[in-house]
Design an enzyme around this catalytic site. Structure first.
Site, mmCIF file in Angstrom:
data_model
loop_
_atom_site.group_PDB
_atom_site.id
_atom_site.type_symbol
_atom_site.label_atom_id
_atom_site.label_comp_id
_atom_site.label_asym_id
_atom_site.label_seq_id
_atom_site.Cartn_x
_atom_site.Cartn_y
_atom_site.Cartn_z
ATOM 1 C CD GLU A 1 -3.036 -1.113 0.288
ATOM 2 O OE1 GLU A 1 -3.047 -0.230 -0.578
ATOM 3 O OE2 GLU A 1 -3.904 -2.003 0.353
ATOM 4 C CG ASP B 1 -5.830 -7.372 -7.303
ATOM 5 O OD1 ASP B 1 -4.781 -7.676 -6.718
ATOM 6 O OD2 ASP B 1 -6.680 -6.608 -6.809
ATOM 7 C CD GLU C 1 -14.653 -5.625 -1.027
ATOM 8 O OE1 GLU C 1 -15.172 -4.857 -1.856
ATOM 9 O OE2 GLU C 1 -13.462 -5.540 -0.694
ATOM 10 C CD GLU D 1 -10.646 -2.250 -7.859
ATOM 11 O OE1 GLU D 1 -11.713 -1.811 -7.370
ATOM 12 O OE2 GLU D 1 -9.572 -2.237 -7.225
ATOM 13 C CB THR E 1 -2.297 -1.216 -9.381
ATOM 14 O OG1 THR E 1 -3.491 -1.951 -9.119
ATOM 15 C CG2 THR E 1 -1.553 -0.953 -8.076
#
Ligand code: DMJ
Length: 500
Positions: free
Chosen positions: A51, A196, A290, A308, A394
């Site tokens: 992160e 992902d 989710e 997304e 991303t």
């Protein structure tokens, strides 16, 4: 992220380049000054390496690149002297101790002040594939901009080790691994949570750095995903070593980035199909929950306003110019305005069924969700940047394609293995009419979900194997009855034989 926002001004950093995208250059200059003046990273705080890389390092790098670019092009921010790049380098060095593992695959957490010098951090061995495999873009950009190769080298090594860990026969990756032994801890394999952005960074590392080995790896993984995980418009987790067996019967919201990545790869038809399924899920539940089951019921009801689905919508609109995708964007915007808008921002939805709000707004709402929504409706001439010159990380941060030229190390991979039918497809919108691809999927989600208050047509107690109408009803649901030799019957559900 633990204590992150208070110590780091995370949202401010993550949002800097959104201000440029929105064209608010005055506010951008103001925010850059605030970050330079107030933010420091010498904090005794344990953070997620992934992160921190995608949000903080990515945010600082992108803002530095844009500040520099706007200064040279338009003479604005005349006082700027690369302060954000120095801050990015500081963050980079604070993340480096995480790579100190037997395999070179980074630890999942690091202390910003003390590295991994604590028993708790040193002995923590597990990380997720996406966590370890989504460092290369930011780290390579940092190396190329500072001239200090160590960041890029460490991240290439981690990517090389991850590639070695793929299942040699299926080419799939697991979800969780041990950074010291290089063994898999969880072998379920999908394209959503835990994996992902590893796949995303394989393709984008090729695009940004021009290194063919990443295209080769991406293509091998992509073939595997399309062979085993992609099941009609659905993307279902399988076991990496038993790829014909599903490992769960629900999908998560993170996989909604996949159609966008498929656009970048040039494989539009499955992108249109999966996006259409997601849109129907979104319409049914107001937001994409989710997690949702294969019959499109809510599995986990929260919705933290993830980007997304909008990201994929933006890329699909760019590739097809089909106004349908603007309509999709409008629907999402209406839901956001109606159920998430609060006086000081947008609130995460605690449960899409009750639409109860949470006192929380993740930094990606400003760095990605609203950025992609804005870009979907923006004309090229509305933007101060030519986005064709950039790639999105991303976290939706902008890195310039010109970074490839910052090093003479474009390599042609020696791994020139046959890559099969998905190797180099290009978007061919002349032959693809998204509407014809979407049409067979009409009412896919509503057709599978029991309508509220509607009377069930057949219950298990009523079912009789000798009733021809009952047999037809379950056949229409895609269920085949196999009579076993001992007189029992086995029910086999095949999605492809569902009648629509
Ligand atoms: C973002 O922080 C990034 O897109 C990341 O790769 C995955 N998820 C969140 C948003 O959902």
């Amino acid at each position: 992220m633990t204590n992150f926002n208070t110590s780091f001004s995370l949202t401010l950093i993550d949002t800097l380049d959104s201000l440029v995208v929105l064209g608010d250059l005055e506010e951008f200059e103001h925010a850059v000054k605030l970050v330079i003046k107030d933010v420091s990273f010498d904090n005794d705080v344990v953070v997620s390496v992934f992160e921190t890389n995608i949000r903080v390092l990515g945010g600082l790098l992108s803002a530095h690149i844009l500040a520099d670019y706007l200064q040279q092009r338009d003479g604005i921010l005349p006082w700027y002297k690369g302060e954000l790049l120095n801050m990015a380098k500081d963050v980079g060095y604070r993340l480096l101790p995480a790579f100190n593992t037997t395999t070179g695959i980074p630890h999942s957490r690091v202390n910003m002040k003390y590295g991994i010098k604590s028993d708790r951090l040193e002995s923590a061995r597990e990380t997720c594939t996406a966590c370890a495999g989504s460092m290369i873009l930011e780290m390579a950009a940092l190396s190329r901009l500072t001239g200090e190769p160590i960041f890029e080298e460490k991240s290439h090594k981690a990517m090389d080790e991850l590639w070695k860990m793929r299942h040699r026969s299926s080419d799939l990756m697991g979800t969780v691994l041990n950074v010291h032994s290089g063994d898999w801890v969880r072998r379920d394999s999908g394209v959503g949570a835990g994996i992902d952005s590893y796949y995303e960074y394989c393709l984008k590392a090729y695009i940004l750095l021009g290194d063919n080995k990443y295209l080769h790896r991406f293509n091998r993984h992509y073939n595997a995903v399309m062979k085993y995980i992609s099941q009609g418009p659905m993307l279902l987790d399988v076991h990496m070593h038993r790829p014909h067996t599903n490992s769960r019967n629900y999908m998560d919201a993170l996989l909604a980035f996949w159609p966008g990545l498929q656009v970048l790869k040039g494989d539009l038809k499955p992108a249109v199909e999966t996006h259409e399924m997601l849109y129907q899920v979104m319409q049914r539940h107001t937001f994409i929950p989710e997690a949702f089951t294969t019959d499109f019921q809510v599995h986990w009801g929260n919705h933290p306003l993830r980007p997304e689905f909008l990201e994929s919508t933006y890329f699909l609109y760019g590739a097809t110019n089909d106004p349908y995708y603007l309509e999709v964007g409008r629907t999402v915007l209406n839901s956001l305005q109606k159920y998430a808008r609060v006086p000081c921002g947008y609130a995460a939805v605690n449960d899409v069924r009750t639409r109860k709000q949470e006192d929380r707004m993740d930094s990606f709402v400003l760095s990605e969700t609203l950025k992609y929504l804005y870009l979907l409706f923006a004309d090229k001439e509305d933007l101060v940047l030519n986005l064709d010159e950039f790639i999105f990380t991303t976290e939706g941060h902008l890195l310039p394609l010109s970074l490839a030229g910052y090093s003479g190390n474009k390599t042609v991979s020696d791994l020139d293995v046959e890559e099969g039918e998905f190797a180099r497809t290009c978007p061919n919108t002349l032959q693809l009419f998204p509407e014809t691809v979407r049409k067979p999927l009409q009412n896919m989600v509503d057709g599978m979900c029991p309508k509220r208050n509607s009377k069930r047509r057949l219950t298990a107690a009523e079912f009789s194997a000798s009733n021809i109408n009952h047999l037809k009803m379950i056949k229409d649901m895609g269920i085949n009855i196999i009579a076993l030799s001992d007189g029992r019957v086995q029910l086999l559900h095949t999605f492809s034989s569902v009648s629509r």
